[in-house]
Design a protein around this motif. Structure first.
Motif, PDB file in Angstrom:
ATOM      1  N   ARG A  13       2.295   5.611  -5.229  1.00  0.00           N
ATOM      2  CA  ARG A  13       2.990   5.005  -6.378  1.00  0.00           C
ATOM      3  C   ARG A  13       4.283   5.768  -6.631  1.00  0.00           C
ATOM      4  NH1 ARG A  13      -1.271   2.884 -10.715  1.00  0.00           N
ATOM      5  NH2 ARG A  13      -2.783   2.099  -9.233  1.00  0.00           N
ATOM      6  N   ASP A  14       5.261   5.039  -7.130  1.00  0.00           N
ATOM      7  CA  ASP A  14       6.539   5.683  -7.467  1.00  0.00           C
ATOM      8  C   ASP A  14       6.433   6.511  -8.703  1.00  0.00           C
ATOM      9  OD1 ASP A  14       7.743   4.492  -5.299  1.00  0.00           O
ATOM     10  OD2 ASP A  14       8.309   2.718  -6.451  1.00  0.00           O
TER      11      ASP A  14
ATOM     12  N   THR B 265       0.850  -1.204   0.000  1.00  0.00           N
ATOM     13  CA  THR B 265       0.000   0.000   0.000  1.00  0.00           C
ATOM     14  C   THR B 265       0.876   1.241   0.000  1.00  0.00           C
ATOM     15  OG1 THR B 265      -0.136   0.168   2.412  1.00  0.00           O
ATOM     16  CG2 THR B 265      -1.796  -1.194   1.310  1.00  0.00           C
TER      17      THR B 265
END
Length: 115
Positions: free
Chosen positions: A114-115, A111
């Motif tokens: 996001r990169d 969780t």
């Protein structure tokens, strides 16, 4: 680190048992009243009664016994069945937590942003 909350819902036809109903049973046991238990949970009297009636109808025997008010006062308490339903539900939830910590931690690691 365990998750903030695990919600376990069990479904049988025609009843569902989950955290809200378990908490309501616990509150009835502690308050001695369906209306006081509902207030404690921020639930209307009508909703608390509806949930109790649903549980009483769905299990093999009533889970809550109640008496109307009056000069002697009313009140409610868990029956033997209600005490056992609550105990088994809490036990099942704890066993789930204990046996699934690694899987829950792995899911939690996935969780976040996001990169």
């Amino acid at each position: 680190m365990p998750p903030n909350r695990i919600a376990l819902r069990l479904y049988w036809d025609p009843i569902m048992m989950g955290p809200g109903k378990a908490d309501l049973l616990q509150a009835i046991a502690e308050e001695g009243s369906i209306s006081a238990a509902g207030r404690r949970m921020g639930m209307s009297y009508r909703r608390a009664w509806a949930l109790v009636e649903e549980m009483n109808a769905g299990f093999c025997a009533p889970v809550v016994s109640s008496a109307r008010g009056g000069t002697r006062g009313g009140g409610a308490h868990l029956t033997e069945t209600g005490t056992e339903v609550l105990r088994l539900y809490r036990q099942l939830l704890e066993r789930f937590r204990e046996s699934c910590n690694d899987d829950i931690a792995a899911l939690e690691a996935l969780t976040g942003p996001r990169d």
